[in-house]
Design an enzyme around this catalytic site. Sequence first.
Site, PDB file in Angstrom:
ATOM      1  N   HIS A  81       0.877  -1.183   0.000  1.00 55.70           N
ATOM      2  CA  HIS A  81       0.000   0.000   0.000  1.00 55.70           C
ATOM      3  C   HIS A  81       0.912   1.229   0.000  1.00 55.70           C
ATOM      4  O   HIS A  81       2.008   1.188   0.574  1.00 55.70           O
ATOM      5  CB  HIS A  81      -0.834  -0.053   1.287  1.00 55.70           C
ATOM      6  CG  HIS A  81      -1.924   0.956   1.386  1.00 55.70           C
ATOM      7  ND1 HIS A  81      -1.688   2.277   1.674  1.00 55.70           N
ATOM      8  CD2 HIS A  81      -3.268   0.837   1.234  1.00 55.70           C
ATOM      9  CE1 HIS A  81      -2.851   2.926   1.730  1.00 55.70           C
ATOM     10  NE2 HIS A  81      -3.821   2.070   1.452  1.00 55.70           N
ATOM     11  N   ASP A  85       3.269  -4.167   7.932  1.00 55.58           N
ATOM     12  CA  ASP A  85       2.013  -3.437   7.787  1.00 55.58           C
ATOM     13  C   ASP A  85       0.886  -4.439   8.030  1.00 55.58           C
ATOM     14  O   ASP A  85       0.606  -5.296   7.189  1.00 55.58           O
ATOM     15  CB  ASP A  85       1.951  -2.849   6.370  1.00 55.58           C
ATOM     16  CG  ASP A  85       0.603  -2.214   6.062  1.00 55.58           C
ATOM     17  OD1 ASP A  85      -0.343  -2.398   6.843  1.00 55.58           O
ATOM     18  OD2 ASP A  85       0.504  -1.534   5.019  1.00 55.58           O
ATOM     19  N   GLN A 145      -4.405  -5.126   7.102  1.00 55.47           N
ATOM     20  CA  GLN A 145      -5.412  -6.099   6.657  1.00 55.47           C
ATOM     21  C   GLN A 145      -5.362  -7.397   7.461  1.00 55.47           C
ATOM     22  O   GLN A 145      -6.239  -8.244   7.297  1.00 55.47           O
ATOM     23  CB  GLN A 145      -5.223  -6.407   5.161  1.00 55.47           C
ATOM     24  CG  GLN A 145      -5.455  -5.227   4.247  1.00 55.47           C
ATOM     25  CD  GLN A 145      -6.864  -4.652   4.362  1.00 55.47           C
ATOM     26  OE1 GLN A 145      -7.800  -5.316   4.816  1.00 55.47           O
ATOM     27  NE2 GLN A 145      -7.019  -3.399   3.973  1.00 55.47           N
ATOM     28  N   LYS A 191     -10.393  -0.560  10.681  1.00 49.89           N
ATOM     29  CA  LYS A 191     -10.566  -1.743   9.816  1.00 49.89           C
ATOM     30  C   LYS A 191     -10.935  -2.978  10.638  1.00 49.89           C
ATOM     31  O   LYS A 191     -11.220  -4.033  10.080  1.00 49.89           O
ATOM     32  CB  LYS A 191      -9.283  -2.002   9.023  1.00 49.89           C
ATOM     33  CG  LYS A 191      -8.970  -0.906   7.999  1.00 49.89           C
ATOM     34  CD  LYS A 191      -7.740  -1.254   7.215  1.00 49.89           C
ATOM     35  CE  LYS A 191      -7.176  -0.084   6.445  1.00 49.89           C
ATOM     36  NZ  LYS A 191      -7.956   0.259   5.241  1.00 49.89           N
ATOM     37  N   CYS A 212      -4.570   2.241  -3.761  1.00 50.06           N
ATOM     38  CA  CYS A 212      -3.340   2.801  -3.179  1.00 50.06           C
ATOM     39  C   CYS A 212      -2.181   1.825  -3.342  1.00 50.06           C
ATOM     40  O   CYS A 212      -1.363   1.661  -2.423  1.00 50.06           O
ATOM     41  CB  CYS A 212      -3.528   3.158  -1.706  1.00 50.06           C
ATOM     42  SG  CYS A 212      -4.822   4.341  -1.424  1.00 50.06           S
TER      43      CYS A 212
HETATM   44  C1  PLP Z   1      -2.355  -2.851   3.553  1.00 48.68           C
HETATM   45  C2  PLP Z   1      -2.739  -1.478   4.007  1.00 48.68           C
HETATM   46  N1  PLP Z   1      -1.807  -0.683   4.549  1.00 48.68           N
HETATM   47  C3  PLP Z   1      -2.096   0.542   4.986  1.00 48.68           C
HETATM   48  C4  PLP Z   1      -3.359   1.061   4.886  1.00 48.68           C
HETATM   49  C5  PLP Z   1      -3.618   2.442   5.388  1.00 48.68           C
HETATM   50  O1  PLP Z   1      -4.446   2.405   6.509  1.00 48.68           O
HETATM   51  P1  PLP Z   1      -4.940   3.772   7.183  1.00 48.68           P
HETATM   52  O2  PLP Z   1      -5.540   4.577   6.063  1.00 48.68           O
HETATM   53  O3  PLP Z   1      -5.939   3.322   8.179  1.00 48.68           O
HETATM   54  O4  PLP Z   1      -3.758   4.435   7.773  1.00 48.68           O
HETATM   55  C6  PLP Z   1      -4.365   0.289   4.308  1.00 48.68           C
HETATM   56  C7  PLP Z   1      -5.712   0.842   4.137  1.00 48.68           C
HETATM   57  O5  PLP Z   1      -6.421   0.572   3.203  1.00 48.68           O
HETATM   58  C8  PLP Z   1      -4.051  -1.015   3.858  1.00 48.68           C
HETATM   59  O6  PLP Z   1      -4.979  -1.801   3.306  1.00 48.68           O
END
Ligand code: PLP
Length: 403
Positions: free
Chosen positions: A121, A198, A201, A224, A362
Amino acid sequence: MTLDARARGDFPILTRVVNGHPIVYLDSAASSQKPRTVIEAMTQYYERSHANVHRSIHTLGEEATELYEIARDRVQRFIGARHRQEIVFTRGTTDGINIVAESVAPTLRAGDEIVITEMEHHSNVIPWQIAARGREVAIRSIPVTGEGTLDLEAFRRLLTPRTRLVAFTHISNVLGTISPVAAIVAEARRVGALTLVDGAQAAPHLPLDMSVLDCDFYAFSGHKMLGPTGIGVLYGRREVLEALEPSRGGGEMIKEVWTDRATWNDLPWRLEPGTPPIAEAVGLTAAIEYLEKLGMERVAEHEGALARQCVDLLAAVPGVTVYGPRGERGAVVSFSVAGLHPHDVAALLDAEGIAVRAGHHCAQPLMRRLGVVGTSRASFSVYSSSEEIALLGHAVGALQSAL
Ligand SMILES: Cc1ncc(COP(=O)(O)O)c(C=O)c1O
């Protein structure tokens, strides 16, 4: 009783009717819906206990501080962290990764390397680009195989004594791929690199145990995993956090301040400047209690079964391509429909009351690797049902006739 049958009535928003249809919410990877217990815990906090934390010597201040610190204990237990000092509250996954990147950046030297992956992401790409900027630090990336998994052979070849940090996703938000975290961490550690996972998910989907994953940092978001927006968690191994120089200053993170210097507070408050997300921490506690009551093993089983059903149904529709591994995966399924832009797919499904995400998610480097401008994505949570997947399959099947 299926998990969704147990859970569904707890989510007030799922009674909504959208475009004449009962809502089929298949966008939980972007943000999950909230059970009543989370909404009520936050309302009750504001109605009965709100004050600022860690500074007020009065009853409400003490209650708020206690509730905020209880949230830390709940998170510690939920993710199997050894010490409560290892739990830092942030604004979300993005914020947690930025905190680490900002603190690591000044320690980088010309010739150092950071390893990420092709399926990150942007939240786990851009902070490293900013950290590397102007420092002659190279960013290398682990390729994704044709099956949608990380190429671990290539990863081993990327590692050098100059690798300072390996940052990778636990579960891809596009492919659903589950990374072999402990194996990647072990390889990275052999060359002395730090690891950041990260978990955006994964935290909503899998039982987590930091002592097994063994990474240095792990970041995830409350919103999430059935909790509120505006709060996230950065886990850091205590020895590593101790050595991390804070990059953000303000109230609460200090011990003593002079006009030209200061000493830092203990962990974890050293990394939490300013007034934290207190009501959100209360909501996160309620979300964790809700997930624990369902049982994370059962959550993973339920969502995994939905993902497999979804892959099988969509892959059988002529003209539909499904991305990512065929076996075990997280709670997301990305697909494209020949002749239709992903945005059109999402708009046509929305007309049927079905909410899916469409676009690059993203993850533009991954879109480039897949050779697509974007995909449509269905994603699931505890309240998602097999009937909803069947409705999606049927609606996607009918899209061909819209061409
Ligand atoms: C794999 C992953 N990393 C990071 C994020 C970013 O999360 P946040 O917008 O809650 O900071 C997301 C959100 O869609 C994600 O799916």
